[in-house]
Write a protein that holds these residues in place. Sequence first.
Motif, short mmCIF file in Angstrom:
data_model
loop_
_atom_site.label_atom_id
_atom_site.label_comp_id
_atom_site.label_asym_id
_atom_site.label_seq_id
_atom_site.Cartn_x
_atom_site.Cartn_y
_atom_site.Cartn_z
N SER A 134 -45.37 -13.61 9.68
CA SER A 134 -44.83 -14.01 10.99
C SER A 134 -43.61 -14.91 10.85
CB SER A 134 -45.91 -14.74 11.80
OG SER A 134 -46.95 -13.85 12.15
N ARG A 135 -43.70 -15.84 9.90
CA ARG A 135 -42.60 -16.79 9.72
C ARG A 135 -41.30 -16.08 9.35
NH1 ARG A 135 -45.01 -19.67 6.37
NH2 ARG A 135 -43.89 -19.35 4.43
N HIS A 136 -41.41 -15.00 8.59
CA HIS A 136 -40.21 -14.32 8.12
C HIS A 136 -39.70 -13.25 9.09
CE1 HIS A 136 -39.89 -16.19 4.18
NE2 HIS A 136 -41.20 -16.09 4.07
N VAL A 137 -40.58 -12.69 9.90
CA VAL A 137 -40.14 -11.57 10.75
C VAL A 137 -39.75 -11.97 12.16
CG1 VAL A 137 -41.64 -10.00 9.43
CG2 VAL A 137 -42.45 -10.90 11.63
N ASN A 138 -40.20 -13.14 12.61
CA ASN A 138 -40.03 -13.49 14.02
C ASN A 138 -38.58 -13.48 14.49
OD1 ASN A 138 -42.72 -13.68 14.55
ND2 ASN A 138 -42.84 -15.92 14.43
N GLU A 139 -37.69 -14.08 13.70
CA GLU A 139 -36.30 -14.18 14.18
C GLU A 139 -35.56 -12.85 14.14
OE1 GLU A 139 -33.25 -15.90 11.32
OE2 GLU A 139 -35.09 -16.84 10.57
N TYR A 140 -36.15 -11.84 13.48
CA TYR A 140 -35.51 -10.52 13.41
C TYR A 140 -36.06 -9.55 14.45
CZ TYR A 140 -33.22 -11.91 9.08
OH TYR A 140 -32.42 -12.56 8.16
N ARG A 141 -36.95 -10.04 15.29
CA ARG A 141 -37.52 -9.23 16.37
C ARG A 141 -38.11 -7.91 15.85
NH1 ARG A 141 -32.96 -10.09 21.16
NH2 ARG A 141 -33.12 -12.37 21.23
#
Length: 280
Positions: free
Chosen positions: A222-229
């Motif tokens: 989650s921490r790595h994918v959130n900002e990439y939508r």
Amino acid sequence: MEKTNGAFQYCDQLVREFEKVVKKPILSKSSVYYTGVDLGTAYIVLAVLDENYQPVAGAYRYASVVRDGMVVDYIGAVRIVKELKQELEQKLGTELIYAAAALPPGTFSLDSGTIKHVVQGAGFEITNLLDEPTAANAVLKIKDGAIVDIGGGTTGIAIVKEGKVVYVADEATGGTHFSLVIAGAYKMSFEEAEQYKRDFKNHRELLPVLSPVIEKVSSIISRHVNEYRVKEIYLVGGTCCLSGIEDIIAKQTKLPTYKPQNPMFVTPLGIALNCTQEIL
């Protein structure tokens, strides 16, 4: 959940063909053979493709020469890769010359030289060195989403946009941590826990025990994918063979999460697909 149409159609077919040739190699001659060498924390896998990049042979062995994505037993790694290479050469009746290999994302500056030397030390000419999730996508063929490679020591993440990897990351949580939890819960040795974990009959019982570790993996994702939508997650790696792991990750990340029928062989096949005849 399993995704049998679309994304995994090619993947599952290729893996099924590879599983067959592991048991019974295809002996018809090829002008060249391409080998993928996957140095995992739990297993070393060699996948061999013919001139048309179709599986013809494969072998794997349990090993503990890698820890947290780093080679910790160089001599042992060379010996096992060399033995698997010789085993496959004997079965195919030919020399295997070209090989590609892969590393967890973000470790190139730390361990790429070691991986290259292991492959060369085993007698191969190394032709490519890439990160594991990128290798996996040669088989998955994902256009958009996150490929999550949960191996023995680390969880690697590659975010794919319009068919291109735009971001990679790797963190030290994986199957080794699962085994440590099992060993503690069941008062087993680490080796016994590894064996217990690999038996599919135990997976339903183990899932609640391992939920806290799977939730930690989910928080990493989650921490790595959130900002990439990111809209979908695709799982590969031996640790993802745990039945039901995709459901917990989907619940924790609130993203549809898919895995192929046998996630263990996706990355080594992807490495082999990236092998060429151009020496590094």
